[in-house]
Enzyme design. Structure first.
Site, PDB file in Angstrom:
ATOM      1  CG  LEU A  78      52.595  26.442  18.634  1.00  0.00           C
ATOM      2  CD1 LEU A  78      52.712  26.227  20.137  1.00  0.00           C
ATOM      3  CD2 LEU A  78      53.976  26.613  18.008  1.00  0.00           C
ATOM      4  CE  LYS A 191      39.062  24.483  13.077  1.00  0.00           C
ATOM      5  NZ  LYS A 191      40.498  24.712  13.243  1.00  0.00           N
TER       6      LYS A 191
END
Length: 330
Positions: A78, A191
């Site tokens: 998403l 990340k």
């Protein structure tokens, strides 16, 4: 490391956008042929394209709740934290509204969002879906690797759950690039750190290449196929793949006039995630305010907005760099 085949069961995939489309395609191709894939996507054209392009048993779910009611393994891809929270937490249509407490669902959440938002969702999963497991598993590589099934996964959560999810992630990523980074939130923190370092290095590359051009250096000697930077200590991922000068590296986004790919607005979002993380943990930041300022200018500039994120090169070269203002570290 050897990876076993993905398990049998019903798979659910929510989000068929730039990354999710290719990821879901690979899941369907590599999951057991007898298993069913349910997909949920708000944009009808994306749903229709996926169903017509992918072979195998695919069913469209109307809501995330329906996915939770029917699936054993659920993957979400998403665009932001608000979308992730809505998909999981909406009291009427969300995943947790339809997830039986005793059903051992595996949630693989691959979106790049704030670690704090992911931990909020994890707490809700623990409270309302007692038998479920949850991993934050953001991916790296971009759209072509998503379609090729060669992504890198950076994963946070219990190690036993990571091992359980490994064969599923291997349908979308390189087996050697499925990396367990630590406990809950560790995948997202990793990340964000990676993204931030990459964009800081790109800004430095822009400064270096612009300086070289102004001095009269050949950009292909400075950073081309056979060059100084990549044979020396200045080498980085962007110097290898994303030189900002058109014609220097044939596969860089500059050669496509910065069309397609990871947009400026998304790059601003992931950079802000990192500056927020540094604030949350009390880490000293030198480049953070500068990076925030660069992206704030980029998303407002006709040279960069809605373009591939490395179009910020234009802020360094157009109008002699005046569009970047006089940002400095106090």
């Amino acid at each position: 490391m050897a990876t076993t085949s993905p398990p049998k069961g019903s798979y659910g995939f929510i989000g068929l956008g730039n990354m999710g489309f290719g990821m879901a395609k690979n899941v369907r191709q590599k999951m057991p042929a007898s298993s069913k894939l349910l997909v949920c996507e708000l944009v009808q054209s994306q749903r229709d394209e996926f169903c017509s392009a992918v072979e195998g048993d695919v069913e469209v779910a109307r809501t995330p709740r329906e996915i939770a009611e029917k699936c054993d393994i659920i993957i979400t891809s998403l665009p932001n934290a608000a979308a992730v929270k809505k998909v999981f937490l909406d009291p009427s249509t969300g995943l947790l509204s339809g997830c039986p407490k005793d059903k051992a669902i595996l949630f693989l959440e691959t979106s790049t969002i704030e670690a704090s938002a992911s931990l909020e969702v994890l707490d809700a999963v623990k409270s309302s879906a007692l038998a479920a497991s949850f991993l934050d598993a953001p991916v790296s590589g971009g759209i072509p690797p998503a379609h090729a099934g060669t992504l890198t996964f950076m994963v946070g959560g219990p190690e036993d759950v990571f091992e359980k999810a490994r064969p599923i992630m291997a349908t979308m990523g390189k087996p050697e690039n499925l990396i367990h980074c630590g406990g809950p939130g560790a995948g997202l923190a990793t990340k964000q750190i990676n993204n931030y370092i990459a964009y800081c290095s790109y800004v430095a590359l822009c400064e270096g290449m612009n300086t070289g051009l102004k001095f009269g250096l050949d950009p292909k000697v400075l950073n081309g196929k056979t060059d100084v930077i990549n044979a020396s200590s200045g080498q980085c991922w962007n110097s290898l793949h994303m030189n900002p000068v058109k014609g220097v590296l044939p596969n860089s986004s500059a050669s496509r006039d910065f069309k397609g790919g990871f947009k400026t607005e998304l790059a601003q979002g992931v950079t802000r995630q990192m500056t927020k993380l540094m604030e949350e943990v009390g880490a000293k930041s030198v480049f953070g305010p500068v990076m925030d300022d660069v992206w704030a200018r980029a998303v407002e500039s006709d040279l960069c907005k809605d373009q591939e994120s490395r179009s910020i090169w234009r802020l360094f070269t157009e109008e002699d760099g005046k569009l970047l203002g006089k940002t400095k570290i106090e």
